[in-house]
Design a protein around this motif. Sequence first.
Motif, PDB file in Angstrom:
ATOM      1  N   ALA A 172       0.831  -1.206   0.000  1.00  0.00           N
ATOM      2  CA  ALA A 172       0.000   0.000   0.000  1.00  0.00           C
ATOM      3  C   ALA A 172       0.860   1.248   0.000  1.00  0.00           C
ATOM      4  O   ALA A 172       0.530   2.257  -0.656  1.00  0.00           O
ATOM      5  CB  ALA A 172      -0.931  -0.004   1.212  1.00  0.00           C
ATOM      6  N   GLY A 176       0.700   4.004  -2.959  1.00  0.00           N
ATOM      7  CA  GLY A 176       0.396   5.392  -2.657  1.00  0.00           C
ATOM      8  C   GLY A 176       1.489   6.330  -3.142  1.00  0.00           C
ATOM      9  O   GLY A 176       1.213   7.401  -3.692  1.00  0.00           O
ATOM     10  N   THR A 318      -3.479   5.831  -0.301  1.00  0.00           N
ATOM     11  CA  THR A 318      -3.767   4.647   0.513  1.00  0.00           C
ATOM     12  C   THR A 318      -3.795   4.957   2.008  1.00  0.00           C
ATOM     13  O   THR A 318      -3.808   4.033   2.828  1.00  0.00           O
ATOM     14  CB  THR A 318      -2.710   3.569   0.233  1.00  0.00           C
ATOM     15  OG1 THR A 318      -1.400   4.160   0.305  1.00  0.00           O
ATOM     16  CG2 THR A 318      -2.898   2.972  -1.151  1.00  0.00           C
ATOM     17  N   GLY A 337      -5.379   3.534   7.669  1.00  0.00           N
ATOM     18  CA  GLY A 337      -5.273   3.038   6.301  1.00  0.00           C
ATOM     19  C   GLY A 337      -4.454   1.770   6.199  1.00  0.00           C
ATOM     20  O   GLY A 337      -3.973   1.225   7.199  1.00  0.00           O
ATOM     21  N   ASP A 338      -4.256   1.319   4.971  1.00  0.00           N
ATOM     22  CA  ASP A 338      -3.623   0.025   4.727  1.00  0.00           C
ATOM     23  C   ASP A 338      -2.121   0.018   4.980  1.00  0.00           C
ATOM     24  O   ASP A 338      -1.499  -1.043   4.956  1.00  0.00           O
ATOM     25  CB  ASP A 338      -3.884  -0.422   3.285  1.00  0.00           C
ATOM     26  CG  ASP A 338      -5.340  -0.768   3.036  1.00  0.00           C
ATOM     27  OD1 ASP A 338      -6.057  -1.039   4.027  1.00  0.00           O
ATOM     28  OD2 ASP A 338      -5.766  -0.744   1.864  1.00  0.00           O
ATOM     29  N   THR A 339      -1.524   1.188   5.181  1.00  0.00           N
ATOM     30  CA  THR A 339      -0.091   1.227   5.470  1.00  0.00           C
ATOM     31  C   THR A 339       0.209   1.049   6.953  1.00  0.00           C
ATOM     32  O   THR A 339       1.369   0.839   7.330  1.00  0.00           O
ATOM     33  CB  THR A 339       0.536   2.563   5.019  1.00  0.00           C
ATOM     34  OG1 THR A 339      -0.052   3.630   5.766  1.00  0.00           O
ATOM     35  CG2 THR A 339       0.315   2.798   3.535  1.00  0.00           C
TER      36      THR A 339
END
Length: 492
Positions: A172, A176, A318, A337-339
């Motif tokens: 991610a 991003g 992301t 978020g996905d990070t």
Amino acid sequence: MTQHLDWLAHRAATVPNALALIAGDERLSYAALEQRVQRAAAGFAEAGVRPGDRVAILSWNSTAFVEAIHAVPRLGATLVPLNARLSASELAWQLRDADVRLLVAQETLMPAAVEAAKQAAIAAPRALPLAGEVRVKGLTSHPGEAVHSILYTSGTTGRPKGAMLTYSNFWASAVGSAFNLGALPNDRWLACMPLFHVGGLSIVLRAAIYGSCVLLHEGFDEHAVVRDLRSGGVTIVSLVATMLQRLLDVDDFQSPESLRVVLLGGGPVPLPLLHRAFARGFPVVQTYGLTEAASQVATLAPADAIAHAGSAGQPLLTTRLRVDAPAGEPGEILVSGDTVTPGYFRRAEATAAAIRDGWLHTGDIGRIDSEGFLYVLDRRDDLIVSGGENVYPAEVEAALLSHPGVAGCAVVGLPDATWGQVVTAAVVPRGTVSEAALREWLVGKIAAYKLPRRFVFLSELPTTASGKVQRHAVRDGLSSSPAAHAEPPAPA
């Protein structure tokens, strides 16, 4: 369940002849790097590494380190990069905390590795590079939620914590960043940040995801960086503010045509330094990131770099970001978020304290302007409260660094019975500069209550391996000497 193909193996199969790594005299294509990684994976397997194990790497930047970064996950094991500047006892603590199965070290760091392994009561370390004879059938894909790496936070207060970063976290982050900065087939990313920090590690992993090339330096040397910027076809370089300043001080060279991004992280950046870089054509974009979010959280787009100088930009595609304060006011930066890490290794309480309702509480202070741009003010731990007023060290440091006689500085708060804390500046002079001259320079540039009440002149400042000034170390050193107790001026 999201599955990620082995990024390096995929690139070796699809673009085998593309350049993957340049390190000193070595130039490795993706096919050649893949062969090296296969041998390294065999070496780790022969050393007893099995799925689920944690493997620690103690090394400065090197080809062997890059090989290990790709080889350890092939066995279903978790990578634990260790800071090569730590003492043996500090390393031993992290080895125990991460329950490491195997420690592998660069030959020059072997004495510390041997002592650390002994203190941690684990097997004697093996030497890098590790290469086996019999090829092992490694994993060809990885579940997104599987832990790729455990990276220890800097531990400015208390013991450091091991942030677990998954394959999906790194993916991610790479996605991003690509949507913001672009990802071109001919990109050559100069990596002089330590690979044992998330900023350096993410360069290696992003290159494999993108199919681009890493130009690896053993560490930061401004003359070597300038040389490769001039002749190495570099398109991206990651730096922190002190590195950029040292690089600009080498000579008056202009930014080369090949360079399209200077990614500048590590905290707030003095505006005079940014304008100095812009004047010489350097495409500097500030970024805000942290270990727990797999590097970048918010980054300026190149088109916004000059118009929004001083800002860390907007959140990556992301990532979500907000400030825990009324609109436009300073507050703690929260990230989701996905990070974002699933948590700290075997630290349920610390994880619950840091990640609440899906938001990572970073401990950093910032504000978001009316256009959605983030301005990072400081670490919450570094905030100075003097006479009831909040003083952000980075703001005072930026004003000091605009003086031509200041090569570096760190502003900290020292305890004071009357005022709580007094603002104190540790200054590395450039040539000869007096305390009176600095006081005069600051008047009118910052509010009176922010003016340092004490100046200390040093030959150098303590920094992390990535070049960031360690304010806590400055504060600890100055606390042992007599502190200034003069009455701070009334707030302006």
